[in-house]
Design a protein around this motif. Structure first.
Motif, short mmCIF file in Angstrom:
data_model
loop_
_atom_site.label_atom_id
_atom_site.label_comp_id
_atom_site.label_asym_id
_atom_site.label_seq_id
_atom_site.Cartn_x
_atom_site.Cartn_y
_atom_site.Cartn_z
N LYS A 216 38.06 31.24 42.19
CA LYS A 216 39.39 31.85 42.05
C LYS A 216 40.18 31.63 43.33
N ASN A 217 41.47 31.31 43.17
CA ASN A 217 42.38 31.20 44.32
C ASN A 217 43.08 32.53 44.55
N HIS A 218 43.40 32.81 45.81
CA HIS A 218 44.12 34.04 46.16
C HIS A 218 45.11 33.72 47.28
N SER A 219 46.33 34.25 47.14
CA SER A 219 47.39 33.97 48.10
C SER A 219 47.67 35.16 48.99
N PHE A 220 47.89 34.87 50.27
CA PHE A 220 48.31 35.90 51.23
C PHE A 220 49.77 35.68 51.66
N LYS A 221 50.54 35.03 50.80
CA LYS A 221 51.96 34.87 51.08
C LYS A 221 52.67 36.21 50.86
N ASN A 222 53.59 36.55 51.74
CA ASN A 222 54.37 37.77 51.58
C ASN A 222 55.32 37.64 50.39
N ARG A 223 55.48 38.74 49.67
CA ARG A 223 56.37 38.78 48.52
C ARG A 223 57.22 40.03 48.61
N SER A 224 58.22 40.11 47.71
CA SER A 224 59.08 41.30 47.71
C SER A 224 58.28 42.55 47.37
N THR A 225 57.19 42.39 46.60
CA THR A 225 56.38 43.53 46.18
C THR A 225 55.17 43.78 47.06
N ARG A 226 54.90 42.88 48.00
CA ARG A 226 53.73 43.08 48.85
C ARG A 226 53.91 42.39 50.19
N LYS A 227 53.77 43.14 51.25
CA LYS A 227 53.78 42.58 52.60
C LYS A 227 52.38 42.67 53.18
N HIS A 228 51.94 41.60 53.82
CA HIS A 228 50.57 41.55 54.35
C HIS A 228 50.54 41.90 55.83
N TYR A 229 49.43 42.48 56.23
CA TYR A 229 49.21 42.87 57.63
C TYR A 229 47.85 42.36 58.08
N PRO A 230 47.71 42.01 59.36
CA PRO A 230 46.42 41.49 59.84
C PRO A 230 45.33 42.56 59.81
N GLY A 231 44.09 42.08 59.69
CA GLY A 231 42.95 43.00 59.68
C GLY A 231 41.90 42.55 58.70
N GLN A 232 40.83 43.32 58.61
CA GLN A 232 39.72 43.01 57.72
C GLN A 232 40.04 43.42 56.28
N HIS A 233 40.08 42.44 55.40
CA HIS A 233 40.36 42.68 53.99
C HIS A 233 39.07 42.52 53.19
N GLN A 234 38.64 43.58 52.56
CA GLN A 234 37.42 43.52 51.75
C GLN A 234 37.72 43.06 50.33
N PHE A 235 36.89 42.14 49.83
CA PHE A 235 36.95 41.68 48.44
C PHE A 235 35.73 42.23 47.71
N GLU A 236 35.94 42.71 46.49
CA GLU A 236 34.83 43.16 45.66
C GLU A 236 34.91 42.48 44.30
N ILE A 237 33.78 42.05 43.80
CA ILE A 237 33.70 41.42 42.48
C ILE A 237 33.26 42.49 41.48
N VAL A 238 34.01 42.60 40.39
CA VAL A 238 33.77 43.64 39.39
C VAL A 238 33.45 42.97 38.05
N ILE A 239 32.32 43.34 37.47
CA ILE A 239 31.90 42.80 36.18
C ILE A 239 31.78 43.94 35.18
N ASN A 240 32.58 43.88 34.13
CA ASN A 240 32.59 44.93 33.10
C ASN A 240 32.68 46.33 33.70
N GLY A 241 33.56 46.45 34.69
CA GLY A 241 33.84 47.75 35.28
C GLY A 241 32.92 48.16 36.40
N GLU A 242 31.92 47.36 36.72
CA GLU A 242 30.96 47.73 37.76
C GLU A 242 31.07 46.77 38.94
#
Length: 360
Positions: free
Chosen positions: A324-350
């Motif tokens: 999967k691709n993911h973008s950290f480009k700033n948008r009108s609905t989301r502004k990004h800030y530096p720091g540790q960003h955690q990613f979690e993978i969710v399968i059927n709600g878990e």
């Protein structure tokens, strides 16, 4: 530079057109003075809703002081206006009509035909929920799909950009007869509102919505679509009853392995990709909902989770590669800030796996 929404939806030309239409049905209307009052020195800087309210207040100066006379004039222009300027009509009722219910409520039902009255109805719902909902229930039987949609959209407990209705958040029972009437409406525009209303209700009364969805499931193709969208928040939350309702398999026999990121130290504005192996230790095909959560760092340094869906699919047993691709480009609905960003993978709600990237 891209035009701002406030300038696209309510330019000077629209104000001038609005004034000419008013002049046609009310000859004493002072078109030039009205346009000058609306488009004052502060006009370019006002935001969208500020422009609407300023127009409403300016309009009041040039209409008869008697509310009934003023509404008669505004009702006469309903077939002649559309778009954002038409939103001024229900806003006029919201501002000046709360002491004239017998005039205001029927007018909102007419104004929604050219510009939705969903915001204008909110103060009436908060002032006397039960009395207002009687009108909403009647509107659900309208021959006009825009009025039927208003019957559902106007009473959403958590309508975006509008004030909440605490009484309906606490007890949505008055909403349900409206949604029952509209659950198989021929217009998708109406059915989407029914789904959104139920999704609002699910945030405070998940069991009520799940029980209703179980009753509606299989009635028709339209109702099946509605209940799936009505449960979108519950599915994102991993509600087990919602998962079972839509046939998603028990996640206990599903594991995520080898979560990797293409770049563990991206800069704001970068795109990254991540990949993992999904291992289904099952004996037959399973319906799988694959999502991921990003815990975005906020300006305060705290984090806020946002869930994204990758796909829903039937998968055979064994290991499957997911990218999967993911973008950290700033948008009108989301502004990004530096720091540790955690990613979690969710399968059927878990939640099955997690990893971090350091956004710089």
């Amino acid at each position: 530079m891209a035009e701002k929404l406030k300038d696209i939806l309510f330019p000077l030309e629209k104000v001038q057109l609005f004034s000419r239409v008013l002049k046609e049905v009310y000859p004493p209307f002072q078109t030039e003075a009205f346009v000058n009052a609306v488009c004052d020195q502060q006009w370019p800087e006002r935001e969208l809703k500020e422009k609407m309210r300023h127009t409403t207040l300016s309009l009041h100066r040039f209409l008869p002081a008697d509310f009934k006379e003023a509404i008669a004039i505004l009702l006469a222009i309903v077939p002649k206006v559309s778009g954002f300027e038409a939103i001024v009509l229900p806003d006029y009722v919201e501002v000046y009509g709360q002491e004239h219910w017998d005039i205001s409520l029927p007018a909102l039902g007419e104004f929604t035909k050219c510009g939705s009255s969903e915001f204008g109805i909110r103060p009436f719902l908060n002032k006397n929920t039960e009395a207002t909902m009687k009108y909403m229930l009647a509107w659900a039987d309208s021959d006009d799909f825009r009025v039927r949609r208003f019957a559902s959209e106007g009473c959403r407990p958590r309508l975006p950009w509008a004030s909440a209705v605490p009484a309906l958040k606490k007890d949505p029972s008055l909403i349900l007869p409206i949604l029952e009437k509209l659950k198989n409406d021929p217009e998708e525009f109406v059915r989407k509102s029914v789904a959104n209303n139920l999704n609002d209700i699910s945030k405070d009364h998940p069991e009520l919505v799940l029980d209703l969805c179980i009753r509606w499931q299989g009635i028709a193709k339209n109702t099946n679509w509605i209940i799936k969208h009505a449960c979108c928040t519950l599915l994102k939350q991993g509600n087990k009853k919602a998962m079972l309702l839509f046939g998603f398999a028990n996640p206990e026999l599903m594991q995520v392995e080898q979560l990797n990121f293409s770049n563990s130290s991206p800069a704001i504005g970068d795109d990254i990709s991540f990949s993992f192996k999904l291992n289904l230790a099952t004996k037959q095909k399973q319906k799988v909902r694959i999502e991921y959560i990003v815990h975005y760092v906020k300006a305060s340094g705290k984090t806020s989770p946002k869930i994204f869906q990758i796909k829903e699919v039937e998968m055979p047993p064994g290991k499957h590669s997911i990218t999967k691709n993911h973008s950290f480009k700033n948008r009108s609905t989301r502004k990004h800030y530096p720091g540790q960003h955690q990613f979690e993978i969710v399968i059927n709600g878990e939640r099955k796996a997690s990893g971090c990237i350091g956004l710089g």
